[in-house]
Design a protein around this motif. Structure first.
Motif, PDB file in Angstrom:
ATOM      1  N   LEU A  35     -15.351  38.678 -39.659  1.00 38.12           N
ATOM      2  CA  LEU A  35     -14.614  37.735 -40.840  1.00 38.12           C
ATOM      3  C   LEU A  35     -16.144  38.012 -41.890  1.00 38.12           C
ATOM      4  O   LEU A  35     -17.192  37.622 -41.318  1.00 38.12           O
ATOM      5  CB  LEU A  35     -14.601  36.482 -40.317  1.00 38.12           C
ATOM      6  N   CYS A  37     -17.472  35.926 -45.246  1.00 41.55           N
ATOM      7  CA  CYS A  37     -17.293  34.590 -46.041  1.00 41.55           C
ATOM      8  C   CYS A  37     -18.472  34.721 -47.301  1.00 41.55           C
ATOM      9  O   CYS A  37     -19.681  34.421 -47.156  1.00 41.55           O
ATOM     10  CB  CYS A  37     -17.548  33.345 -45.386  1.00 41.55           C
ATOM     11  N   GLY A  58     -13.217  34.996 -45.789  1.00 38.33           N
ATOM     12  CA  GLY A  58     -12.991  33.543 -45.897  1.00 38.33           C
ATOM     13  C   GLY A  58     -13.994  32.933 -46.789  1.00 38.33           C
ATOM     14  O   GLY A  58     -14.646  33.420 -47.358  1.00 38.33           O
ATOM     15  N   THR A  85      -8.459  34.300 -45.109  1.00 32.66           N
ATOM     16  CA  THR A  85      -7.717  33.595 -43.994  1.00 32.66           C
ATOM     17  C   THR A  85      -8.323  32.520 -43.237  1.00 32.66           C
ATOM     18  O   THR A  85      -7.735  31.706 -42.704  1.00 32.66           O
ATOM     19  CB  THR A  85      -7.599  34.604 -43.013  1.00 32.66           C
ATOM     20  N   HIS A  86      -9.580  32.442 -43.812  1.00 32.83           N
ATOM     21  CA  HIS A  86     -10.545  31.249 -43.029  1.00 32.83           C
ATOM     22  C   HIS A  86     -11.285  30.567 -44.283  1.00 32.83           C
ATOM     23  O   HIS A  86     -11.324  30.941 -45.374  1.00 32.83           O
ATOM     24  CB  HIS A  86     -11.561  31.768 -42.273  1.00 32.83           C
ATOM     25  N   LEU A 117      -4.775  28.343 -44.166  1.00 31.22           N
ATOM     26  CA  LEU A 117      -5.956  28.670 -43.606  1.00 31.22           C
ATOM     27  C   LEU A 117      -6.487  28.264 -42.464  1.00 31.22           C
ATOM     28  O   LEU A 117      -6.337  27.374 -42.328  1.00 31.22           O
ATOM     29  CB  LEU A 117      -7.131  28.697 -44.831  1.00 31.22           C
ATOM     30  N   THR A 118      -7.453  28.990 -41.853  1.00 30.28           N
ATOM     31  CA  THR A 118      -7.978  28.406 -40.402  1.00 30.28           C
ATOM     32  C   THR A 118      -9.147  27.904 -40.720  1.00 30.28           C
ATOM     33  O   THR A 118     -10.202  28.623 -41.256  1.00 30.28           O
ATOM     34  CB  THR A 118      -8.275  29.638 -39.513  1.00 30.28           C
ATOM     35  N   ILE A 120     -12.999  26.678 -40.125  1.00 29.38           N
ATOM     36  CA  ILE A 120     -14.219  26.679 -39.455  1.00 29.38           C
ATOM     37  C   ILE A 120     -14.831  25.664 -39.713  1.00 29.38           C
ATOM     38  O   ILE A 120     -15.827  25.365 -40.491  1.00 29.38           O
ATOM     39  CB  ILE A 120     -14.773  28.112 -39.575  1.00 29.38           C
ATOM     40  N   ILE A 153      -7.821  25.706 -35.470  1.00 26.14           N
ATOM     41  CA  ILE A 153      -9.194  25.565 -36.035  1.00 26.14           C
ATOM     42  C   ILE A 153     -10.225  26.247 -35.243  1.00 26.14           C
ATOM     43  O   ILE A 153      -9.821  26.896 -34.074  1.00 26.14           O
ATOM     44  CB  ILE A 153      -9.686  24.377 -36.371  1.00 26.14           C
ATOM     45  N   VAL A 154     -11.333  26.885 -35.650  1.00 28.41           N
ATOM     46  CA  VAL A 154     -12.249  27.395 -35.055  1.00 28.41           C
ATOM     47  C   VAL A 154     -13.582  26.385 -35.185  1.00 28.41           C
ATOM     48  O   VAL A 154     -13.588  25.730 -36.007  1.00 28.41           O
ATOM     49  CB  VAL A 154     -12.930  28.669 -35.961  1.00 28.41           C
TER      50      VAL A 154
END
Ligand code: 13P
Length: 235
Positions: A35, A37, A58, A85-86, A117-118, A120, A153-154
């Motif tokens: 991923l 960001c 993300g 996506t995050h 969205l997931t 973090i 979640i992460v």
């Protein structure tokens, strides 16, 4: 087994697109999730570039609202529309620079989930808190108060004093926090962040309950990020 994730937080940096292509060339079929960001201005462009590749994108923060009169802010829906996506929420740099509270961070995480969205969720103690023996209390509180009640979640454990400093906790110190996080979040990917490099990645990924890393400085070049991804794949 929680998903293994190598996430790069570019912060307010804009690496050359050649670095992204180099990373793609080095990892055409990764066995872990990758991923990136980027800053918000680059998200749509980067997501388009990475469309159809194994690398996801993300955001670094989002507002709690879906739209409205919030000058300078970006909503989770907008990040999603730009291909994310995050989204990172509660990074210590935002907690420190913008006074973000656990309640606000939780609302941001909920907004992210509502947008598909997931989140973090970043948590971690300051050096003063560690020296005062408060680490486990602090991360437990940040988790309890900042985490949405439901939703995938992460979690990223990032000790504030290890970010960008070249200092990392001992493996026992990381293991202690991650064991606590695992108790609270059995199926959630648990990332470690703070001065992760190719040179220490294998040792960090061998720690129980560490499912990946949230990487700052070393995510800015393919040469630095690629060995971290490889170490996670080998773990
Ligand atoms: O803050 C971090 C990732 O979110 C970690 O940054 P560094 O890897 O540069 O220490």
């Amino acid at each position: 087994m929680p998903q293994k994730i190598a996430a790069g937080n570019w912060k307010m940096n804009a690496p050359d697109s050649a670095e992204v292509q180099k990373l793609l060339d080095a990892h055409p079929a990764p066995s872990v999730s990758i991923l990136l960001c980027p800053p918000a201005t680059l998200l749509a462009q980067l997501s388009k570039y990475l469309d159809g590749t194994p690398i996801a994108t993300g955001g670094q923060d989002c507002h709690t609202a879906a739209s409205g009169a919030h000058t300078g802010d970006v909503s989770a829906d907008m990040l999603r529309a730009a291909g994310a996506t995050h989204v990172i929420v509660g990074h210590s740099e935002r907690r420190a620079d913008h006074g973000e509270t656990d309640a606000l961070i939780r609302a941001k995480a909920e907004a992210a989930l509502n947008a598909g969205l997931t989140p973090i969720l970043c948590i971690g103690e300051t050096l003063e808190e560690r020296d005062a023996g408060q680490t486990l209390d602090v991360v437990a509180r940040q988790l309890t108060d900042g985490r949405p009640e439901t939703g995938t979640i992460v979690i990223a454990y990032e000790p504030v004093w290890a970010i960008g400093t070249g200092r990392t906790p001992t493996t026992d110190q990381i293991a202690e926090v991650h064991a606590l996080l695992r108790d609270h979040a059995p199926d959630t990917p648990l990332l470690y962040g703070g001065s992760v490099k190719g040179a220490n990645a294998a040792e960090i990924f061998a720690i129980p309950n560490v499912d990946g890393a949230l990487v700052g400085g070393a995510s800015l070049t393919a040469d630095a990020f690629s060995p971290i991804i490889a170490a996670l794949e080998a773990s």
